[in-house]
Scaffold this motif. Sequence first.
Motif, mmCIF file in Angstrom:
data_model
loop_
_atom_site.group_PDB
_atom_site.id
_atom_site.type_symbol
_atom_site.label_atom_id
_atom_site.label_comp_id
_atom_site.label_asym_id
_atom_site.label_seq_id
_atom_site.Cartn_x
_atom_site.Cartn_y
_atom_site.Cartn_z
ATOM 1 N N ALA A 96 0.824 -1.220 0.000
ATOM 2 C CA ALA A 96 0.000 0.000 0.000
ATOM 3 C C ALA A 96 0.852 1.262 0.000
ATOM 4 O O ALA A 96 0.579 2.214 -0.728
ATOM 5 N N VAL A 97 1.875 1.288 0.856
ATOM 6 C CA VAL A 97 2.833 2.411 0.894
ATOM 7 C C VAL A 97 4.215 1.784 0.793
ATOM 8 O O VAL A 97 4.556 0.891 1.570
ATOM 9 N N ASP A 98 5.020 2.256 -0.187
ATOM 10 C CA ASP A 98 6.245 1.527 -0.525
ATOM 11 C C ASP A 98 7.459 2.456 -0.582
ATOM 12 O O ASP A 98 8.038 2.688 -1.642
ATOM 13 N N GLY A 99 7.805 3.024 0.573
ATOM 14 C CA GLY A 99 8.998 3.872 0.639
ATOM 15 C C GLY A 99 8.714 5.345 0.401
ATOM 16 O O GLY A 99 9.276 5.952 -0.499
ATOM 17 N N VAL A 100 7.830 5.932 1.236
ATOM 18 C CA VAL A 100 7.442 7.346 1.080
ATOM 19 C C VAL A 100 8.230 8.225 2.047
ATOM 20 O O VAL A 100 8.351 7.900 3.230
ATOM 21 N N SER A 101 8.771 9.334 1.525
ATOM 22 C CA SER A 101 9.496 10.299 2.364
ATOM 23 C C SER A 101 9.062 11.723 2.017
ATOM 24 O O SER A 101 8.913 12.045 0.836
ATOM 25 N N PHE A 102 8.834 12.555 3.032
ATOM 26 C CA PHE A 102 8.596 13.994 2.831
ATOM 27 C C PHE A 102 8.700 14.716 4.174
ATOM 28 O O PHE A 102 8.689 14.077 5.230
ATOM 29 N N ASP A 103 8.803 16.045 4.121
ATOM 30 C CA ASP A 103 8.837 16.886 5.327
ATOM 31 C C ASP A 103 7.686 17.879 5.271
ATOM 32 O O ASP A 103 7.254 18.267 4.187
ATOM 33 N N ILE A 104 7.207 18.285 6.444
ATOM 34 C CA ILE A 104 6.245 19.393 6.529
ATOM 35 C C ILE A 104 6.812 20.403 7.521
ATOM 36 O O ILE A 104 7.163 20.054 8.652
ATOM 37 N N TYR A 105 6.912 21.654 7.071
ATOM 38 C CA TYR A 105 7.445 22.721 7.925
ATOM 39 C C TYR A 105 6.332 23.330 8.768
ATOM 40 O O TYR A 105 5.148 23.173 8.463
ATOM 41 N N GLN A 106 6.718 24.046 9.803
ATOM 42 C CA GLN A 106 5.733 24.690 10.678
ATOM 43 C C GLN A 106 4.941 25.734 9.891
ATOM 44 O O GLN A 106 5.510 26.560 9.177
ATOM 45 N N GLY A 107 3.608 25.675 10.010
ATOM 46 C CA GLY A 107 2.726 26.637 9.344
ATOM 47 C C GLY A 107 2.550 26.395 7.856
ATOM 48 O O GLY A 107 1.980 27.229 7.154
ATOM 49 N N GLU A 108 3.020 25.241 7.357
ATOM 50 C CA GLU A 108 2.967 24.951 5.919
ATOM 51 C C GLU A 108 1.835 23.975 5.606
ATOM 52 O O GLU A 108 1.424 23.178 6.449
ATOM 53 N N THR A 109 1.343 24.054 4.363
ATOM 54 C CA THR A 109 0.380 23.062 3.875
ATOM 55 C C THR A 109 1.051 22.256 2.770
ATOM 56 O O THR A 109 1.480 22.815 1.761
ATOM 57 N N LEU A 110 1.159 20.938 3.001
ATOM 58 C CA LEU A 110 1.676 20.035 1.971
ATOM 59 C C LEU A 110 0.505 19.266 1.387
ATOM 60 O O LEU A 110 -0.230 18.588 2.109
ATOM 61 N N GLY A 111 0.305 19.384 0.082
ATOM 62 C CA GLY A 111 -0.746 18.630 -0.593
ATOM 63 C C GLY A 111 -0.231 17.256 -0.997
ATOM 64 O O GLY A 111 0.926 17.125 -1.401
ATOM 65 N N LEU A 112 -1.079 16.238 -0.873
ATOM 66 C CA LEU A 112 -0.717 14.875 -1.294
ATOM 67 C C LEU A 112 -1.772 14.416 -2.285
ATOM 68 O O LEU A 112 -2.950 14.261 -1.923
ATOM 69 N N VAL A 113 -1.369 14.258 -3.566
ATOM 70 C CA VAL A 113 -2.350 13.938 -4.610
ATOM 71 C C VAL A 113 -1.994 12.637 -5.328
ATOM 72 O O VAL A 113 -0.847 12.198 -5.305
ATOM 73 N N GLY A 114 -2.997 12.063 -5.983
ATOM 74 C CA GLY A 114 -2.816 10.824 -6.731
ATOM 75 C C GLY A 114 -4.160 10.147 -6.891
ATOM 76 O O GLY A 114 -5.148 10.531 -6.266
#
Length: 675
Positions: free
Chosen positions: A385-403
């Motif tokens: 289902a999830v196969d090696g995902v990496s990312f960062d989220i900074y303070q006060g930031e919005t990270l979108g995740l699409v697919g």
Amino acid sequence: MAKGSPTLLQVNELSTVFQTRAGILEAINSVSFKIAKGETVALVGESGSGKSVSALSILRLLEKTGKISKGTILYDQSSLTEMTDEEIRKIRGKDIAMIFQDPMTCLDPVYSIGDQIIEAIKVHEDLSKTEYHRRAVELLHLVGIPDAKNRMKNYPHQLSGGQRQRVMIAIALACRPNLLIADEPTTALDVTVQAQIIELLKKLQSEFGTAIFLVTHDLGVVAEMADRVVVMYAGQVVEQTDVKTLFSQPEHPYTEALLQSIPRLDTDRNQRLKTIKGSVPTLTNLPTGCRFHPRCQYASEKCRIEEPPMFDLGENHISKCWLKDPQFTEKEWDLITSEADEGIFFEEDRLFQDKQKVLLEVKDIKKYFPINKGMFSRTVGHVRAVDGVSFDIYQGETLGLVGESGCGKSTTGRLITGLIQLTEGKVLFDGQDLVKAKGQSLKKLRQRMQIIFQDPYSSLNPRMMISDIIGEPLEVHGIAKGQEKYNRIAELLEIVGLSKNDIQKFPHQFSGGQRQRIGIARALATEPDLLICDEAVSALDVSVQAQILNLLKDLQRKMGLSYLFISHDLNVVKYISDRISVMYLGEIVEVAESERLFREPLHPYSQALISAVPIPNPEKKRERIILKGEVPSPVNPPSGCKFHTRCPKAMDICKHQKPKLKEITPGHIVSCHLY
């Protein structure tokens, strides 16, 4: 559609009522429209406007409590309202067919798809067994199901959402009807599958000359497909015209407000979306005068007292609004419009955003679900289902995740919050390892991370009052009790735009948008730093969606919240996100700043996703990249680059060697052999 085509369906002054415990309620009131041969007419409006009831009334598919109280429906000069049940059955499926919204509930799970298509043909045609089978295979092939002959034996659960919708279209086309009624045919689908279905319907329409009556709230799909548009509000038609005029020159305040509330790819991210205050009135509490007046920014005293007639504006354009009265002076118009709201911008300064402080670090996380078979439940494989995902989220930031659906977006959100256990990898929140945290330290970390779920109907307990729903996290984390808890709940309701008087109500007493606000209030109760929004606006009308997006942006500015915003709606993701991660089959394939990703997507999958977004403007047509096939199974993903089986730019190296995530320009990362 050729100009001057003969009228195929004519609906005149149609009213439909339902017998309820509260008495007789009128769901639609004096609805009139025409559909010509080969034409596409779209019916738009918010949930509760009466769109689906109008569609079901045409084929007399209403529940037992519902009936047509007045008006006529003429199909090819024959009156459908006066036909017996036996006569209307001969029309259904053969002359007029319907594609329903949810294929999973409309297809019978115990019959193969082949049997279900054959059954639709058998009702109206007497053919040999071989001929039935040949026609069904032909229909599956026509709607783009690969390996149609072998797929005949498949059951609905063995198909993807897009394939099930194609089967529904095949059943509807079984007897080559003259009119297709499509009730939200693309609402539950990903943009890529939606693009395939739109192209398919257009192709079938040009081949067979079928007229389409499209019921939808997606104005992008309307701009893409419709010739004419009928706008409904609270059971009445309020405007009707051709599609180009509607988008360029709407003449009813409701149509104007609907068009302005959609986030578009070119919407300024610092500008508040225009919203429509309040919600569609219930059938038991319809306003006097114009039904839209309590929500209209131009409403006058006359609108509150007297119901407007339908004004003819010429060139087949009509509007049910007093502002279109020929006796209405330009001076009166200027006075009203000068008091109307202008576009308001958010504060430019984001006090809380700190691009140096990483709040959440996700490092190479994996989740493999075991597949067990046999009497002893032996593990025979894994769903990656999830196969090696990496990312960062900074303070006060919005990270979108699409697919697309099934790519692992929601599973990623649940792994971060610890709702499901990691197979491998690390999640660091404010420097602390969530996997190693236990007991009170884990509880403290979870307090700072909350989740807003997709469906506000199933995520709130119907037996609990709002005070208990919002108060529960306050007690669990020992934040407040007694009077202090009550005051905090009242404060949270005010923050999300509800009243403290709602505290003793139950979820069923609220609209969908209000329920989502309650879900947000519950998530804010523990004063979190990170909110995971899992398709938080997908189930909402565009008008309510605009309110929730504005609210999320306001909360971020006031409270310094960080968001992981999971969605398949790219217009929404672009509007709300600072950066966007694109996910395909359990892996991140591209990460970039929001504006840059949409301006110059590098990965072929990102390019296809963005090209598939319907634009709510019939004058602008985009070159679509239609992806072939379906998303491969995560049980047996392709070797090399997982996208190579559907990629229009695939090379030999893609089949054997997995590409690595590389930084192409500062902040723009992509996993593709082309770079």
